[in-house]
Scaffold this active site. Structure first.
Site, PDB file in Angstrom:
ATOM      1  N   GLU A   1      -3.945   8.183   7.428  1.00  0.00           N
ATOM      2  CA  GLU A   1      -4.901   7.249   6.805  1.00  0.00           C
ATOM      3  C   GLU A   1      -5.165   6.059   7.727  1.00  0.00           C
ATOM      4  OE1 GLU A   1      -3.872   6.221   2.800  1.00  0.00           O
ATOM      5  OE2 GLU A   1      -5.283   4.547   2.721  1.00  0.00           O
TER       6      GLU A   1
ATOM      7  N   GLU B   1       2.166   1.803  -3.460  1.00  0.00           N
ATOM      8  CA  GLU B   1       1.097   2.365  -4.313  1.00  0.00           C
ATOM      9  C   GLU B   1       1.036   3.879  -4.155  1.00  0.00           C
ATOM     10  OE1 GLU B   1      -3.008   1.564  -2.974  1.00  0.00           O
ATOM     11  OE2 GLU B   1      -3.130   3.681  -3.525  1.00  0.00           O
ATOM     12  N   HIS B   2       1.097   4.366  -2.917  1.00  0.00           N
ATOM     13  CA  HIS B   2       1.082   5.816  -2.679  1.00  0.00           C
ATOM     14  C   HIS B   2       2.257   6.508  -3.364  1.00  0.00           C
ATOM     15  CE1 HIS B   2      -1.739   7.107   0.720  1.00  0.00           C
ATOM     16  NE2 HIS B   2      -2.152   5.912   0.351  1.00  0.00           N
TER      17      HIS B   2
ATOM     18  N   HIS C   1       0.838  -1.208   0.000  1.00  0.00           N
ATOM     19  CA  HIS C   1       0.000   0.000   0.000  1.00  0.00           C
ATOM     20  C   HIS C   1       0.869   1.253   0.000  1.00  0.00           C
ATOM     21  CE1 HIS C   1      -2.165   3.143   2.427  1.00  0.00           C
ATOM     22  NE2 HIS C   1      -3.066   2.917   1.504  1.00  0.00           N
TER      23      HIS C   1
END
Length: 430
Positions: free
Chosen positions: A145, A73-74, A70
């Protein structure tokens, strides 16, 4: 068009064109003249559960921090000389991405400048650029997040159920990791993961919309021929022995919730099915869940009329190559009554034969939902890739659903729903 292999779905009157490029990238193009929008997904077979693997060039396994897929991905949106979000906005396109358990997908949608936007999609995903400074900066963003998801009771409950079900499989770990785990991520870690999993041979490009397949293939081929990639190597992932038993048969967690919640989870004891076998099993289980607990079921009416559940009551089933689970539940002031009714319903279905007419009614409902869903280019783009990564075909859903019988539902009923594979989770207010 000769380079492209047509895959024809006669029952749905659909044709998808396929080509595997010399660098291993699989390209699927689905022309839809009546669509106004074009959607493209560029997906790698790399998700949150891939946290231990043999890095490219190594012959041993290395454990990486939870949440690194993840995190990567950012970071992909920040290129060396340009920002992907900004460039897509200038070109009138919308871009997004998500990381799941087994894949990371980058999606664009646009109504104009398709070739330009598709080139930008390929370029930003294939031009990694990480520095110590930008990695440290991203940790603060992802930390916020993670805190946001920690404040979401349904998200916490879902991973609470998975923690109950699994002893050591990484599917129990939050997709974004934890605040301590992301603090361990380094620039070098990101490059290692990128070089291992973002090779074209581990990726799939799917394009759907009012496009000309041969023009799209020409663009993609030219783009890829301008880039250099190392030799294709097999990726070696490591997953711990999990076993069939659940980690915890029940648990209670306290969160700030206005209404308590209850969830019943079932773990797939032997998730070793492949290809068409997965598809038939998955669709049978989805039909069975709808038959037992859907809004038209006797169990749902009993729970709803007695005020045990509200409209939040739901169920889901997930099946990938080495894990699978179902989760049933929602808000409830009477969690023990919900657990009792769900358990009694499953036992009743096991004891009695499933009526073929009842099965066909729900199967027809699922067929209607599928036919409605394939009007959405986003649905087709995302689901087609997910099915391909499991050696399945999205458009086989329709004939497989049409072939299901009550006997198929009974088969999965006795395999999936056992007391040893069950857990319960109750969420109470703090």
């Amino acid at each position: 068009m000769n380079e492209l292999h047509p895959i024809i779905y006669e029952g749905l009157e659909e044709t998808i064109y396929y080509k595997k490029l010399p660098n291993g990238l699989e390209v699927y193009i689905h022309p839809k003249k009546d669509f106004h929008k074009t959607v493209a997904t560029f997906t790698t077979k790399y998700g949150s559960i891939d946290n231990k693997f043999s890095p490219e060039g190594k012959d041993y396994f290395v454990q990486f921090p939870d949440g690194i897929a993840h995190f990567l991905e950012h970071k992909m949106f920040e290129c060396e000389k340009w920002d992907a979000f900004h460039k897509f906005a200038e070109q009138g396109a919308f871009v997004n991405a998500f990381t799941g358990f087994t894949r990371t997908a980058y999606t664009l949608s646009a109504t104009s400048r398709i070739k330009e936007n598709l080139t930008t999609l390929l370029d930003f995903v294939q031009e990694p650029y990480f520095t110590d400074e930008t990695v440290e900066k991203e940790k603060g963003i992802i930390e916020q997040e993670i805190k946001m998801y920690d404040d979401n009771p349904d998200w916490r409950a879902r991973f609470g159920v998975l923690d109950n079900l699994y002893k050591s499989h990484p599917v129990k770990i939050d997709l974004a990791g934890t605040i301590p785990s992301i603090q361990q991520i380094t620039k070098e870690d990101l490059y290692t993961c990128y070089n291992t999993f973002y090779h074209p041979s581990n990726m799939l490009l799917f394009v759907i919309g009012p496009v000309v397949p041969e023009e799209i293939l020409r663009l993609v081929r030219s783009n890829q021929e301008q880039k250099e990639f190392p030799e294709t190597k097999k990726i070696r992932r490591f997953f711990p022995e999990e076993g069939a038993a659940v980690n915890k048969s029940s648990s209670v967690i306290k969160l700030p919730v206005p209404i308590p919640k209850v969830f019943i989870g079932y773990k797939e004891s032997f998730p070793i099915k492949q290809g068409q076998e997965i598809l038939k099993y998955e669709l049978s289980l989805n039909v069975l869940l709808e038959l037992m607990f859907g809004s038209g079921s006797e169990a749902y009416e009993k729970m709803y009329e007695n005020g045990y559940v509200d409209k939040s009551f739901n169920f889901e089933y997930t099946h990938e190559k080495n894990f699978g689970f179902s989760i049933i539940g929602g808000n409830s002031y009477s969690p023990e009554d919900v657990i009792k009714i769900i358990s009694e319903t499953i036992e009743k279905f096991k004891k009695d034969s499933i009526n073929q007419d009842d099965a066909e009614r729900v199967i027809n409902k699922e067929i209607g939902a599928f036919l409605s869903a394939i009007n959405s280019p986003q649905f087709i783009a995302n689901q087609f890739t997910r099915y391909r990564f499991n050696d399945l075909d999205l458009f086989d859903v329709l004939p497989t659903l049409e072939s299901l019988t009550a006997s198929d539902l009974e088969d999965v009923l006795h395999v999936h729903f056992s007391d040893d594979s069950r857990t319960t989770l109750i969420v109470k207010d703090k």
